[in-house]
Design a protein around this motif. Sequence first.
Motif, PDB file in Angstrom:
ATOM      1  N   LEU A  94     -95.561  80.497 -33.030  1.00  0.00           N
ATOM      2  CA  LEU A  94     -94.361  81.330 -32.977  1.00  0.00           C
ATOM      3  C   LEU A  94     -94.131  81.873 -31.572  1.00  0.00           C
ATOM      4  O   LEU A  94     -93.003  81.880 -31.058  1.00  0.00           O
ATOM      5  N   GLU A  95     -95.189  82.349 -30.945  1.00  0.00           N
ATOM      6  CA  GLU A  95     -95.067  82.918 -29.605  1.00  0.00           C
ATOM      7  C   GLU A  95     -94.674  81.850 -28.588  1.00  0.00           C
ATOM      8  O   GLU A  95     -93.872  82.114 -27.680  1.00  0.00           O
ATOM      9  N   LEU A  96     -95.216  80.652 -28.736  1.00  0.00           N
ATOM     10  CA  LEU A  96     -94.867  79.569 -27.831  1.00  0.00           C
ATOM     11  C   LEU A  96     -93.392  79.208 -27.960  1.00  0.00           C
ATOM     12  O   LEU A  96     -92.689  79.003 -26.961  1.00  0.00           O
ATOM     13  N   ILE A  97     -92.898  79.150 -29.196  1.00  0.00           N
ATOM     14  CA  ILE A  97     -91.476  78.865 -29.419  1.00  0.00           C
ATOM     15  C   ILE A  97     -90.622  79.953 -28.783  1.00  0.00           C
ATOM     16  O   ILE A  97     -89.616  79.682 -28.124  1.00  0.00           O
ATOM     17  N   GLY A  98     -91.026  81.212 -28.978  1.00  0.00           N
ATOM     18  CA  GLY A  98     -90.286  82.318 -28.378  1.00  0.00           C
ATOM     19  C   GLY A  98     -90.269  82.233 -26.860  1.00  0.00           C
ATOM     20  O   GLY A  98     -89.252  82.509 -26.216  1.00  0.00           O
ATOM     21  N   THR A  99     -91.400  81.825 -26.266  1.00  0.00           N
ATOM     22  CA  THR A  99     -91.475  81.685 -24.823  1.00  0.00           C
ATOM     23  C   THR A  99     -90.529  80.595 -24.331  1.00  0.00           C
ATOM     24  O   THR A  99     -89.813  80.761 -23.344  1.00  0.00           O
ATOM     25  N   LEU A 100     -90.513  79.453 -25.027  1.00  0.00           N
ATOM     26  CA  LEU A 100     -89.625  78.357 -24.639  1.00  0.00           C
ATOM     27  C   LEU A 100     -88.157  78.763 -24.787  1.00  0.00           C
ATOM     28  O   LEU A 100     -87.318  78.397 -23.958  1.00  0.00           O
ATOM     29  N   GLN A 101     -87.844  79.513 -25.838  1.00  0.00           N
ATOM     30  CA  GLN A 101     -86.473  79.990 -26.010  1.00  0.00           C
ATOM     31  C   GLN A 101     -86.081  80.922 -24.871  1.00  0.00           C
ATOM     32  O   GLN A 101     -84.951  80.871 -24.363  1.00  0.00           O
ATOM     33  N   ASP A 102     -87.010  81.795 -24.467  1.00  0.00           N
ATOM     34  CA  ASP A 102     -86.721  82.696 -23.356  1.00  0.00           C
ATOM     35  C   ASP A 102     -86.503  81.925 -22.055  1.00  0.00           C
ATOM     36  O   ASP A 102     -85.616  82.257 -21.258  1.00  0.00           O
ATOM     37  N   LEU A 103     -87.317  80.890 -21.829  1.00  0.00           N
ATOM     38  CA  LEU A 103     -87.150  80.100 -20.620  1.00  0.00           C
ATOM     39  C   LEU A 103     -85.775  79.439 -20.574  1.00  0.00           C
ATOM     40  O   LEU A 103     -85.193  79.241 -19.504  1.00  0.00           O
ATOM     41  N   ALA A 104     -85.248  79.088 -21.753  1.00  0.00           N
ATOM     42  CA  ALA A 104     -83.960  78.413 -21.820  1.00  0.00           C
ATOM     43  C   ALA A 104     -82.783  79.374 -21.733  1.00  0.00           C
ATOM     44  O   ALA A 104     -81.691  78.983 -21.334  1.00  0.00           O
ATOM     45  N   THR A 105     -82.997  80.631 -22.117  1.00  0.00           N
ATOM     46  CA  THR A 105     -81.856  81.546 -22.236  1.00  0.00           C
ATOM     47  C   THR A 105     -81.917  82.741 -21.303  1.00  0.00           C
ATOM     48  O   THR A 105     -80.924  83.460 -21.177  1.00  0.00           O
ATOM     49  N   ARG A 106     -83.034  82.969 -20.612  1.00  0.00           N
ATOM     50  CA  ARG A 106     -83.164  84.146 -19.755  1.00  0.00           C
ATOM     51  C   ARG A 106     -83.362  83.760 -18.300  1.00  0.00           C
ATOM     52  O   ARG A 106     -84.007  82.761 -17.988  1.00  0.00           O
ATOM     53  N   ASP A 107     -82.821  84.569 -17.432  1.00  0.00           N
ATOM     54  CA  ASP A 107     -82.993  84.389 -16.004  1.00  0.00           C
ATOM     55  C   ASP A 107     -84.428  84.749 -15.625  1.00  0.00           C
ATOM     56  O   ASP A 107     -84.921  85.818 -15.988  1.00  0.00           O
ATOM     57  N   PHE A 108     -85.085  83.860 -14.894  1.00  0.00           N
ATOM     58  CA  PHE A 108     -86.513  84.044 -14.617  1.00  0.00           C
ATOM     59  C   PHE A 108     -86.783  85.246 -13.725  1.00  0.00           C
ATOM     60  O   PHE A 108     -87.835  85.870 -13.809  1.00  0.00           O
ATOM     61  N   LEU A 109     -85.849  85.612 -12.864  1.00  0.00           N
ATOM     62  CA  LEU A 109     -86.085  86.674 -11.894  1.00  0.00           C
ATOM     63  C   LEU A 109     -85.857  88.061 -12.475  1.00  0.00           C
ATOM     64  O   LEU A 109     -86.624  88.991 -12.209  1.00  0.00           O
ATOM     65  N   THR A 110     -84.816  88.218 -13.282  1.00  0.00           N
ATOM     66  CA  THR A 110     -84.418  89.546 -13.762  1.00  0.00           C
ATOM     67  C   THR A 110     -84.737  89.801 -15.226  1.00  0.00           C
ATOM     68  O   THR A 110     -84.767  90.954 -15.654  1.00  0.00           O
ATOM     69  N   GLY A 111     -84.948  88.740 -16.006  1.00  0.00           N
ATOM     70  CA  GLY A 111     -85.132  88.914 -17.439  1.00  0.00           C
ATOM     71  C   GLY A 111     -83.829  89.072 -18.199  1.00  0.00           C
ATOM     72  O   GLY A 111     -83.827  89.138 -19.431  1.00  0.00           O
ATOM     73  N   LEU A 112     -82.709  89.124 -17.485  1.00  0.00           N
ATOM     74  CA  LEU A 112     -81.405  89.191 -18.152  1.00  0.00           C
ATOM     75  C   LEU A 112     -81.058  87.833 -18.751  1.00  0.00           C
ATOM     76  O   LEU A 112     -81.581  86.794 -18.329  1.00  0.00           O
TER      77      LEU A 112
END
Length: 441
Positions: free
Chosen positions: A269-287
């Motif tokens: 579950l955590e790995l899926i959440g991490t991949l989703q964040d990588l696809a939808t969030r800006d790496f520098l700001t977290g926005l």
Amino acid sequence: MLPIPATPVPTSPASFDSPSITPLPQRILLVENSRTFTTMLREAIEQRLELPVSVASSLAEAGELLDRESGWFLVLTGLVLADGDRDQVVSYFVDRGLPTIVVSGVYDEDLRKRVLQQQIIDYVLKNTPGSVDYLVWLVQRMDRNRRIAALVVDDSPSARAYAAALLSMYGYQVIEAADGSAALRAIEADPAIRLVIVDQEMPGMEGVELTRHLRALRARDKMAVIGISGNSDPSLIPRFLKNGANDFLRKPFSREEFFCRVSQNVDQLELIGTLQDLATRDFLTGLPNRRSFLEQSQRQLASAGTGDVSVAMVDIDHFKHINDSLGHEAGDQAIRAVAGVLQAHTRGHDISARFGGEEFCLLVAGMSASESTRHFEQLREAIAALHLQFAERSLRMTVSIGVCRMPLRAGALHQLITEADRQLYLAKAAGRNRVCSVQLP
């Protein structure tokens, strides 16, 4: 010993929210007489997980540390200490109610079985390849479990209590339900539940049917469901899996097997959440990134009723000069600082994102014209008040903001962004550090 996940999971997965606002204990006590192993494990935990580790070489030293400091959450202990035999060492920490991991240098099956009869987390051989990596993973897993709620559904009080006790020992916040109806109510009431243990044989609603209902409420990437049963019917496992379960356990199961299955499913579950964040969030700001902003905004506008909505484009003034004079690291810090101000000015139902480079975008609904004007002026002033320090030099910066406001209608988002971008150009052309806005019919 559990296999370590093939893909490392970041320390702070964004997809898992803490159900508790109380600060959690962070201190780890490492009790071991091997200096080499102690140094290696302590450095690995502190560097990779950023959790504080205190070291003792005897029960007496451990007791002094426990009495002197507070905020302990986990003990890792060897079994060969000068002032205690193997059984005394384990009971010393377990009797204090401290989650305990035993680290041994010798494999002894009888000893392992005897130790595992006590309420310890795991029994780990320290001289095997990868033992340090496994222990770091195990500490990380125990730390994260404290932020996850788990639901146990079983009509048998004793079976339910056993599974709940295991999950509690592994750090989960446990909720119990005696039947399917109570389980569904619990899921609807508590978004923090990320793991459900479902027994098959229950009156009114069997486990397979409950699993199907659970999946209608929460998808596989948000919650793991593990079916359990003592039934030997070979069709039961595929029925559970086809109806949405992530895994299945046959009763009776051992503590180690239970921990393995639960941990692997939560890791996934955590790995899926991490991949989703990588696809939808800006790496520098977290926005949210541009793509995520567009998708979220389209959904929000489609589900909204009537009224006006505003889109604002925000651009850092003279950003190239910041990079050229102070360096790209200063530029990154400037972007992060502006993003922090944007987040502080983003209400729960608003959307803010980094569009790229030094440009940001916001969607704000439910404000009158005067409220919208005041909101973006306050945002501009808050950014202008920032004061960043870089060695001997300091930085103050401003932003230009273009705003478009119009009534909700089909295709509004494209028009809002296009016109907000035009207003941003006008703000830049008029001297920067200002808000230019337009109201469309």
